[in-house]
Design a protein around this motif. Structure first.
Motif, PDB file in Angstrom:
ATOM      1  N   LEU A 116      -9.184 -18.714 -51.045  1.00 57.10           N
ATOM      2  CA  LEU A 116     -10.066 -17.799 -50.371  1.00 57.10           C
ATOM      3  C   LEU A 116     -10.256 -18.083 -48.937  1.00 57.10           C
ATOM      4  O   LEU A 116     -11.070 -17.445 -48.170  1.00 57.10           O
ATOM      5  CB  LEU A 116     -11.340 -17.774 -51.078  1.00 57.10           C
ATOM      6  CG  LEU A 116     -11.302 -17.202 -52.488  1.00 57.10           C
ATOM      7  CD1 LEU A 116     -12.541 -17.125 -53.334  1.00 57.10           C
ATOM      8  CD2 LEU A 116     -10.626 -15.896 -52.605  1.00 57.10           C
ATOM      9  N   GLY A 117      -9.579 -19.194 -48.541  1.00 60.74           N
ATOM     10  CA  GLY A 117     -10.138 -19.820 -47.051  1.00 60.74           C
ATOM     11  C   GLY A 117     -11.232 -20.604 -47.042  1.00 60.74           C
ATOM     12  O   GLY A 117     -11.111 -21.908 -46.342  1.00 60.74           O
ATOM     13  N   PHE A 118     -12.268 -20.534 -47.685  1.00 60.47           N
ATOM     14  CA  PHE A 118     -13.476 -21.332 -47.702  1.00 60.47           C
ATOM     15  C   PHE A 118     -13.642 -22.274 -49.108  1.00 60.47           C
ATOM     16  O   PHE A 118     -14.144 -22.865 -49.415  1.00 60.47           O
ATOM     17  CB  PHE A 118     -14.695 -20.719 -47.542  1.00 60.47           C
ATOM     18  CG  PHE A 118     -14.914 -19.540 -48.518  1.00 60.47           C
ATOM     19  CD1 PHE A 118     -15.620 -19.804 -49.922  1.00 60.47           C
ATOM     20  CD2 PHE A 118     -14.524 -18.231 -48.363  1.00 60.47           C
ATOM     21  CE1 PHE A 118     -15.730 -18.773 -50.681  1.00 60.47           C
ATOM     22  CE2 PHE A 118     -14.680 -17.162 -49.304  1.00 60.47           C
ATOM     23  CZ  PHE A 118     -15.516 -17.653 -50.448  1.00 60.47           C
ATOM     24  N   PHE A 119     -12.705 -21.783 -50.280  1.00 62.98           N
ATOM     25  CA  PHE A 119     -12.543 -22.173 -51.319  1.00 62.98           C
ATOM     26  C   PHE A 119     -11.151 -22.354 -52.169  1.00 62.98           C
ATOM     27  O   PHE A 119     -10.633 -21.215 -51.945  1.00 62.98           O
ATOM     28  CB  PHE A 119     -13.661 -21.553 -52.589  1.00 62.98           C
ATOM     29  CG  PHE A 119     -13.831 -22.099 -53.841  1.00 62.98           C
ATOM     30  CD1 PHE A 119     -14.550 -23.077 -54.022  1.00 62.98           C
ATOM     31  CD2 PHE A 119     -12.890 -21.781 -54.959  1.00 62.98           C
ATOM     32  CE1 PHE A 119     -14.898 -23.306 -55.214  1.00 62.98           C
ATOM     33  CE2 PHE A 119     -13.082 -22.250 -56.159  1.00 62.98           C
ATOM     34  CZ  PHE A 119     -13.911 -23.285 -56.360  1.00 62.98           C
ATOM     35  N   ASP A 120     -10.814 -23.611 -52.362  1.00 56.74           N
ATOM     36  CA  ASP A 120      -9.324 -23.695 -52.745  1.00 56.74           C
ATOM     37  C   ASP A 120      -9.181 -24.065 -54.207  1.00 56.74           C
ATOM     38  O   ASP A 120      -7.968 -24.158 -54.523  1.00 56.74           O
ATOM     39  CB  ASP A 120      -8.651 -25.142 -51.770  1.00 56.74           C
ATOM     40  CG  ASP A 120      -8.710 -24.573 -50.486  1.00 56.74           C
ATOM     41  OD1 ASP A 120      -8.773 -23.184 -50.071  1.00 56.74           O
ATOM     42  OD2 ASP A 120      -8.691 -25.299 -49.664  1.00 56.74           O
ATOM     43  N   ASP A 121     -10.040 -24.175 -55.083  1.00 52.62           N
ATOM     44  CA  ASP A 121      -9.677 -24.573 -56.356  1.00 52.62           C
ATOM     45  C   ASP A 121      -9.697 -23.645 -57.545  1.00 52.62           C
ATOM     46  O   ASP A 121     -10.470 -23.313 -58.393  1.00 52.62           O
ATOM     47  CB  ASP A 121     -10.892 -25.648 -56.885  1.00 52.62           C
ATOM     48  CG  ASP A 121     -10.734 -26.898 -55.957  1.00 52.62           C
ATOM     49  OD1 ASP A 121      -9.678 -27.516 -55.990  1.00 52.62           O
ATOM     50  OD2 ASP A 121     -12.001 -27.425 -55.736  1.00 52.62           O
ATOM     51  N   ILE A 122      -8.599 -22.611 -57.012  1.00 49.32           N
ATOM     52  CA  ILE A 122      -8.604 -21.522 -57.814  1.00 49.32           C
ATOM     53  C   ILE A 122      -6.861 -21.641 -58.580  1.00 49.32           C
ATOM     54  O   ILE A 122      -5.993 -21.763 -57.809  1.00 49.32           O
ATOM     55  CB  ILE A 122      -8.597 -20.172 -57.225  1.00 49.32           C
ATOM     56  CG1 ILE A 122      -9.869 -20.038 -56.373  1.00 49.32           C
ATOM     57  CG2 ILE A 122      -8.095 -18.943 -57.947  1.00 49.32           C
ATOM     58  CD1 ILE A 122      -9.912 -18.890 -55.578  1.00 49.32           C
ATOM     59  N   TYR A 123      -6.786 -21.538 -59.641  1.00 46.14           N
ATOM     60  CA  TYR A 123      -5.553 -21.842 -60.587  1.00 46.14           C
ATOM     61  C   TYR A 123      -5.261 -20.887 -61.286  1.00 46.14           C
ATOM     62  O   TYR A 123      -6.158 -20.085 -62.259  1.00 46.14           O
ATOM     63  CB  TYR A 123      -5.904 -23.134 -61.333  1.00 46.14           C
ATOM     64  CG  TYR A 123      -5.959 -24.526 -60.368  1.00 46.14           C
ATOM     65  CD1 TYR A 123      -4.854 -25.035 -59.974  1.00 46.14           C
ATOM     66  CD2 TYR A 123      -7.235 -24.883 -60.218  1.00 46.14           C
ATOM     67  CE1 TYR A 123      -4.980 -26.013 -59.004  1.00 46.14           C
ATOM     68  CE2 TYR A 123      -7.560 -25.868 -59.265  1.00 46.14           C
ATOM     69  CZ  TYR A 123      -6.497 -26.503 -58.786  1.00 46.14           C
ATOM     70  OH  TYR A 123      -6.429 -27.731 -57.770  1.00 46.14           O
TER      71      TYR A 123
END
Length: 209
Positions: free
Chosen positions: A101-108
Motif C-alpha cells: 500500500l506504499g506505507f505497508f508491505d506485508d500483504i500476501y
C-alpha cells in the motif's frame, strides 16, 4: 481501514526538546515512539492525530528529563476481514503474490486464493520469480499472449481474509525473512478482484454489446 484510537501513555521528555512548545515537543516524542510501529489488536500506526490532555511534568531525582502522562489519538491502519482494498504488486513467485500500500508491505495472496484455474509462468534465469495467469474460459492458445495476467502493470483489488499479529521472536534465525509483526492475507477469488484492468475491459465489452 483507518481508525482513530485514543491512547494514554507516560513518557520522558528529553531536555533537548524543552526549547519547543510543550505540545509540539510531546508530539515529536510520541511520533518517534509509535509511528511505523504495530500495536497488537490495534493496528499499524500512521500518525499522531492530536493530543487531548497533558498531565505531570515531574522531574524525578537524578533524571534531567521531565515525565508526562499524555492522552492522544493515533491514526491506525487496521483492515477488517471482508474489506476490499487496492494495492500494488511488489513480488510474484510460485508461492503467490506480495502486495504493498506504499506505507505497508506485508500483504500476501497465497496460491489457493487465486481465481481457478490459474497457472504460474516462471521468468527464465530468475529464482522462483514470474507472473500468474488466470486461464479464464479454459485453455488458451499458448502462442497468444494471455489476456488475464498479473504482472504489476496496474493496481490489484483484493479482499482481506485475515489479519494476524505475531509476537516478537526472542531469536531471529540467520538468513530468515525480516520479522513482520502484522500480516494481511487476501484473496482474488471473487468477481471484481484482481488487476483492475481485467474488469475495466469486461465493462467495455458489456457496454459495446
Amino acid at each position: 481501514m483507518f481508525y482513530l484510537s485514543l491512547i494514554e501513555h507516560t513518557l520522558r521528555l528529553p531536555p533537548h526538546l524543552l526549547h519547543l512548545p510543550l505540545a509540539e515537543a510531546l508530539k515529536a516524542e510520541l511520533e518517534a515512539l509509535f509511528i511505523n510501529k504495530v500495536i497488537e489488536k490495534l493496528g499499524f500506526c500512521i500518525s499522531v492525530y492530536d493530543i487531548s490532555s497533558i498531565q505531570g511534568g515531574f522531574v524525578f531525582p537524578g533524571d534531567g528529563a521531565s515525565t508526562y502522562t499524555v492522552e492522544f489519538r493515533l491514526v491506525v491502519f487496521r483492515p477488517f476481514v471482508g474489506e476490499v482494498i487496492v494495492a500494488k504488486l511488489i513480488e510474484s513467485d510460485a508461492n503467490g503474490l506480495r502486495l504493498s500500500l506504499g506505507f505497508f508491505d506485508d500483504i500476501y495472496i497465497p496460491v489457493d486464493q487465486f481465481p481457478n484455474p490459474s497457472r504460474f509462468e516462471a521468468v527464465p534465469n530468475t529464482r522462483n520469480q514470474g507472473r500468474w495467469i488466470w486461464d479464464f474460459g479454459g485453455e488458451e492458445d499458448q502462442s497468444d499472449e494471455p489476456q488475464f495476467v498479473i504482472d504489476g502493470t496496474d493496481h490489484i483489488k483484493f479482499q482481506v481474509q485475515s489479519v494476524i499479529y505475531h509476537s516478537i521472536p526472542l531469536e531471529q534465525p540467520e538468513n530468515s525473512k525480516p520479522f513482520a509483526p502484522m500480516v494481511i492475507t487476501g484473496t482474488l477469488n471473487y468477481d471484481g478482484l484482481g488487476p483492475v484492468s481485467w474488469w475495466e475491459e469486461a465493462e467495455m465489452i458489456d457496454d459495446e454489446s
